[in-house]
Write an enzyme that holds these catalytic residues in place. Structure first.
Site, mmCIF file in Angstrom:
data_model
loop_
_atom_site.group_PDB
_atom_site.id
_atom_site.type_symbol
_atom_site.label_atom_id
_atom_site.label_comp_id
_atom_site.label_asym_id
_atom_site.label_seq_id
_atom_site.Cartn_x
_atom_site.Cartn_y
_atom_site.Cartn_z
ATOM 1 N N CYS A 38 81.737 9.302 -70.733
ATOM 2 C CA CYS A 38 83.282 8.671 -70.577
ATOM 3 C C CYS A 38 84.181 9.672 -70.380
ATOM 4 C CB CYS A 38 83.633 7.646 -71.443
ATOM 5 S SG CYS A 38 82.360 6.373 -71.539
ATOM 6 N N ARG A 46 82.556 11.981 -64.799
ATOM 7 C CA ARG A 46 81.815 11.515 -66.242
ATOM 8 C C ARG A 46 81.611 9.891 -66.261
ATOM 9 N NH1 ARG A 46 82.449 15.481 -70.000
ATOM 10 N NH2 ARG A 46 82.257 14.252 -71.539
ATOM 11 N N TRP A 51 81.563 4.913 -68.364
ATOM 12 C CA TRP A 51 80.457 4.747 -67.952
ATOM 13 C C TRP A 51 79.600 3.884 -69.038
ATOM 14 C CZ3 TRP A 51 75.194 6.249 -69.320
ATOM 15 C CH2 TRP A 51 74.133 6.038 -68.523
ATOM 16 N N ASN A 99 84.976 8.299 -76.074
ATOM 17 C CA ASN A 99 83.937 8.878 -75.292
ATOM 18 C C ASN A 99 83.031 8.927 -76.387
ATOM 19 O OD1 ASN A 99 82.117 10.052 -73.889
ATOM 20 N ND2 ASN A 99 82.929 11.990 -74.138
ATOM 21 N N LYS A 121 67.203 15.280 -55.466
ATOM 22 C CA LYS A 121 68.247 15.033 -54.797
ATOM 23 C C LYS A 121 68.397 14.099 -53.782
ATOM 24 C CE LYS A 121 70.316 16.769 -57.015
ATOM 25 N NZ LYS A 121 70.157 17.956 -58.002
ATOM 26 N N GLU A 147 68.488 10.312 -55.387
ATOM 27 C CA GLU A 147 69.737 10.092 -56.286
ATOM 28 C C GLU A 147 70.923 9.805 -55.638
ATOM 29 O OE1 GLU A 147 70.842 13.956 -58.282
ATOM 30 O OE2 GLU A 147 71.994 12.818 -59.700
ATOM 31 N N HIS A 188 44.819 13.036 -53.806
ATOM 32 C CA HIS A 188 44.264 12.273 -54.842
ATOM 33 C C HIS A 188 45.049 10.922 -55.241
ATOM 34 C CE1 HIS A 188 41.671 15.557 -55.855
ATOM 35 N NE2 HIS A 188 42.647 16.345 -55.888
ATOM 36 N N LYS A 218 77.302 12.238 -64.657
ATOM 37 C CA LYS A 218 76.896 13.492 -64.700
ATOM 38 C C LYS A 218 76.557 14.079 -65.845
ATOM 39 C CE LYS A 218 78.181 17.662 -62.681
ATOM 40 N NZ LYS A 218 76.749 17.767 -61.889
HETATM 41 C C1 F6R Z 1 70.731 15.464 -61.044
HETATM 42 C C2 F6R Z 1 71.496 15.839 -62.077
HETATM 43 C C3 F6R Z 1 70.646 15.575 -63.661
HETATM 44 C C4 F6R Z 1 71.124 16.569 -64.417
HETATM 45 C C5 F6R Z 1 70.621 16.085 -65.864
HETATM 46 C C6 F6R Z 1 70.787 17.125 -67.049
HETATM 47 O O1 F6R Z 1 71.330 16.130 -59.890
HETATM 48 O O2 F6R Z 1 72.504 16.423 -62.348
HETATM 49 O O3 F6R Z 1 69.249 15.265 -63.355
HETATM 50 O O4 F6R Z 1 70.382 17.702 -64.288
HETATM 51 O O5 F6R Z 1 71.393 14.955 -66.549
HETATM 52 O O6 F6R Z 1 72.340 17.263 -67.196
HETATM 53 P P1 F6R Z 1 72.552 18.850 -67.839
HETATM 54 O O7 F6R Z 1 72.083 20.020 -66.982
HETATM 55 O O8 F6R Z 1 74.055 18.650 -68.026
HETATM 56 O O9 F6R Z 1 71.869 18.949 -69.187
#
Ligand code: F6R
Length: 598
Positions: free
Chosen positions: A2, A27, A71, A97, A475, A478, A494, A593
């Site tokens: 959050c 966030r 979130w 948060n 990517k 997502e 396989h 994120k």
């Molecule tokens: C995908 C993405 C996530 C982050 C993961 C780890 O685009 O951004 O898979 O890579 O949540 O986050 P960090 O790097 O902040 O530990």
């Protein structure tokens, strides 16, 4: 998970809080709310994105307030569960948060004492605890007493009716104070503050802070004063805005040449310096630990480290590593995390230390939680990444891994002076190689428009491009919601070939290296199952067009460095697929994120 923000100053708090909140929306964005101290504590919350809150909220007068974007972790995303919470009698408001782990027992005891709860969240107990303690007078004292009752992680911000202050506290969730002129701020992240100030003070775990218009007081939980010098943030407001791009993701992909340049700046020259961290360590292997996209960077790092330094390297997902049995080994542990806040990766750093291993974090967000858990930090210098999908931070994580591989290669004497010179030249060339891909954005968009109706999509690569196929698939799924899977090209026969049909295009990464002939064979296998093939190949490859339906041609560079332009092409591919499908690119459904839950 959050985002929280608080303001005290001479201006109307509402628009300032709303603007700052929007910059924290990455966030979390399933509900949001605001509380402003005016005639009483004025409260407004709404389910949905901040735009929904903004469109429906009444004007609020007052120059002190707090706000939150959520979130959901405990309790569904509804307006009842949105923050702030005000206790029973609207005398205080709080935002949070983190996660209060002992909230069930607290809730039961507060209900037994006559408190009325309006939500299913863990957070609401804290509002009632502060409210109870405020009878004694001082807000800071009331918050301090309430903190003593709770267990878990938090960044809290609290205001009280009639007060001219925001009190905040931190334990394992980020909290930063912004210092303005006749106004002060607290927030989860500096991006929320950049419009107003670049002078900040970080609040550390176990600390509390009181901000008024003219003063900032940090204390420990016993109330002892903590003195900390302010820092200047190098990021500008422009870094945290879209600057004319339709989405942050596209802006961040286009920032990659600059981000790579920044990440290399001044570092190539000092590699191998006597007495530097890497030259001073003793270890038998490298273990890389990370989640999601950062994990994929780690998988690429394994190839790079083994190639340049010949040091055996394993890669593990953080949540798997932390619960694994410690083998008899002494690895150098590299933790990769954009945010520096991912709870599983932080826990993995602690576990590695417990196992007696030296730890290094590759991090983007300066001074984030993990930086205090490791022996050494390498910052990726990508600047703020707002879009949920990681792009420029992934390529700068790769840069950090190339640099570490060089360090280890020099230390183990496997990297000759000549090879070092060549690697240095290739790294310096990467911004140009990436720019060449960006110049082809329209071609990639046209191809994405052709294939955007696909139900499933497979990505295949060999060797160092296998993890790049995983990242391309991540990517794609997502942000475009097309089911995507990455595979080592030799592995499709396989099992996965059973899934192929004309509705499931296959993206094949065909580097001109020792795997090229095999990849052509794999492309033929796929075509025989009627799947269209989109190849990513290098310019000058005159063969590939005979086998693939469509080809994206990249500038030829040595295969060890090709992952950087290839992933740039795949990021654009995912972006334009999502655009053609009308998806909310910067804020995909169900994910946030920063993942601070296990
Ligand atoms: C995908 C993405 C996530 C982050 C993961 C780890 O685009 O951004 O898979 O890579 O949540 O986050 P960090 O790097 O902040 O530990």
């Amino acid at each position: 998970m959050c985002g929280i923000v608080g303001y005290v100053g001479g201006k109307r708090a509402q628009p300032i809080l709303l603007d700052s909140l929007k910059r924290l929306e990455y966030r979390g964005y399933d509900s949001a709310g605001i509380a402003v101290v005016g005639e009483g504590v004025q409260l407004f919350k709404a389910k949905g994105e901040i735009a929904v809150l903004e469109a429906s909220m009444p004007e609020m007068e007052g120059t002190v307030g707090i706000a939150h974007t959520r979130w959901a972790t405990q309790g569904k995303p509804t307006s009842e569960n949105a923050h702030p919470f005000v206790g029973c009698n609207n005398k205080i408001a709080i935002v949070h948060n983190g996660i209060i782990t002992n909230f069930m027992e607290l809730r039961e005891s507060l209900i037994a004492d006559g408190h009325k709860f309006t939500s299913d969240t863990d957070t609401e107990v804290f509002a009632h605890l502060v409210e109870m303690n405020l009878d004694d007078g001082d807000l800071m004292d009331a918050v301090r007493s309430a903190l003593k009752r709770i267990e878990g992680t938090y960044a809290f911000a609290v205001v009280a009716d009639g007060g001219d202050e925001v009190v905040a506290a931190r334990n394992e969730s980020p909290l930063v104070v912004g210092l303005g002129n006749g106004e002060n701020f607290v927030a989860s992240d500096v991006t929320a503050l950049l419009k107003h100030t670049n002078k900040v003070v970080y609040v550390l775990d176990g600390e509390m802070v009181r901000i008024t218009r003219d003063a900032v007081t940090i204390t420990d939980q016993e109330g002892n004063r903590v003195e900390r010098k302010p820092e200047r943030i190098a990021w500008s407001l422009e870094d945290a805005e879209k600057s004319g791009y339709p989405h942050f993701m596209l802006k961040e992909i286009f920032e990659q040449p600059k981000a790579i340049h920044e990440s290399l700046l001044g570092r190539l020259e000092s590699i191998g310096a006597e007495g530097s961290f890497f030259q001073d360590q003793s270890f038998s292997s490298v273990k890389i630990v990370a989640c999601g996209t950062s994990y994929h960077a780690g998988l690429v790092g394994k190839y790079v480290i083994e190639e340049l330094a010949r040091v055996p390297t394993t890669v593990q997902i953080s949540s798997e590593y932390r619960y694994s049995t410690a083998a008899r080994e002494n690895p150098l542990v590299l933790l990769i995390t954009q945010s520096g806040e991912t709870l599983d990766t932080i826990a993995a750093a602690r576990e590695a230390r417990k196992r007696g291993n030296r730890t290094v974090a590759i991090v983007n967000v300066v001074d984030s939680a993990i930086s205090r858990e490791v022996d050494h930090v390498i910052y990726t210098r990508a600047g703020p990444e707002i879009s949920v999908a990681a792009t420029k931070t992934f390529v700068t994580q790769l840069i950090a891994l190339y640099l570490i591989a060089m360090e280890l290669g020099i230390k183990g004497r496997s990297l000759t002076a000549q090879a070092r010179k060549s690697v240095t030249g290739q790294l310096r060339n990467l911004p140009r190689a990436v720019q060449d891909v960006l110049n082809q954005a329209q071609t990639i968009e046209a191809l994405a428009n052709k294939y955007h109706k696909a139900r499933d999509m497979f990505f295949m690569g060999r060797n160092i491009h296998y993890p790049i196929s995983l990242e391309g698939a991540l990517k794609t799924k997502e942000i475009s919601y097309i089911h995507g899977e990455g595979y080592p090209a030799g592995e499709l026969k396989h099992g996965p070939l059973a899934l192929l049909s004309e509705d499931s295009p296959v993206v094949a990464i065909a580097a001109k290296d020792h795997t090229y002939e095999k990849m052509i064979g794999n492309i033929s296998e796929v075509s025989a199952r009627a799947s269209p093939v989109i190849a990513i190949a290098v310019k000058g490859d005159t063969e590939i067009g005979k086998f693939a339906d469509d080809v994206i041609y990249l500038k030829e560079i040595p295969p060890l460095f090709l992952p950087v332009p290839v992933i740039t092409a795949l990021q654009l591919w995912a972006y334009y697929l999502a655009k053609a499908r009308g998806c909310p690119i910067d804020k995909p459904r169900n994910i946030a994120k920063t993942v601070t839950v296990e």
